[in-house]
Design a protein around this motif. Structure first.
Motif, PDB file in Angstrom:
ATOM      1  N   CYS A  35      69.794 -39.594  65.308  1.00 12.21           N
ATOM      2  CA  CYS A  35      69.795 -38.926  66.500  1.00 12.21           C
ATOM      3  C   CYS A  35      68.711 -39.605  67.488  1.00 12.21           C
ATOM      4  N   CYS A  37      67.799 -37.837  70.492  1.00  9.25           N
ATOM      5  CA  CYS A  37      67.195 -37.136  71.205  1.00  9.25           C
ATOM      6  C   CYS A  37      65.853 -37.278  71.390  1.00  9.25           C
ATOM      7  N   CYS A  53      63.385 -36.317  68.639  1.00 11.55           N
ATOM      8  CA  CYS A  53      63.386 -37.110  67.545  1.00 11.55           C
ATOM      9  C   CYS A  53      62.411 -38.290  68.058  1.00 11.55           C
TER      10      CYS A  53
HETATM   11 ZN    ZN Z   1      67.096 -35.356  67.760  1.00  7.82          ZN
END
Ligand code: ZN
Ligand code: ZN
Length: 146
Positions: free
Chosen positions: A27, A29, A32
């Motif tokens: 991930c 994002c 994260c």
């Molecule tokens: Zn994430």
């Protein structure tokens, strides 16, 4: 079935996973990225009952649908759970004793991937709004709030 083991940096938290060959993912994002302090995080999502933990975790609700856990002593992130997957838990692959055991099969959150990160692995990349499960969860949240 195989057993994967892992734990946090200081050793206060240890775990075992009954592993049935689930594929990993990353991930990219921004949440994260911040939690890990790295460019992205890797996860392997397994049935919750397949994760056996020893030691105390602290949790942090990073969004209405995301609950993250980490070692309160050393800060190592251990799990990330989505409220729409209440039977599954995402274990942070960087906390495995052997992260090579679960390579990613997909890059998620691709819209937030850092430009200087050069991954020439040929793996599929999915943006957040291309993930039907995630979009549906956000839609339901939106309805509830109205
Ligand atoms: Zn994430
Ligand atoms: Zn620790």
């Amino acid at each position: 079935m195989m057993t994967l083991t892992g734990g946090c940096l200081c050793g206060a938290v240890r775990y075992e996973i009954d592993y049935e060959g689930e594929r990993g993912s990353t991930c990219h994002c921004a949440m994260c990225r911040r939690q890990s302090g790295g460019a992205f995080m890797g996860f392997v999502t397994v049935p919750r009952g397949h994760l056996r933990l020893t030691g105390e975790l602290k949790t942090y609700r990073s969004s209405e649908i995301g609950l993250r856990s980490f070692c309160p002593n050393c800060g190592t992130p251990i799990t990330m759970d989505y409220s729409f997957e209440d039977d599954r838990t995402g274990v942070v692959t960087g906390s495995l004793d052997d992260p090579e055991a679960v390579p990613p099969s997909l890059h998620w959150g691709a819209e937030s991937m850092l430009s200087w990160l050069k991954l020439e692995d040929g793996l599929p990349r999915m943006t957040t709004d291309e993930d039907p499960e995630f979009v549906e969860a956000l839609r339901r949240l939106g309805e509830r709030d109205r």
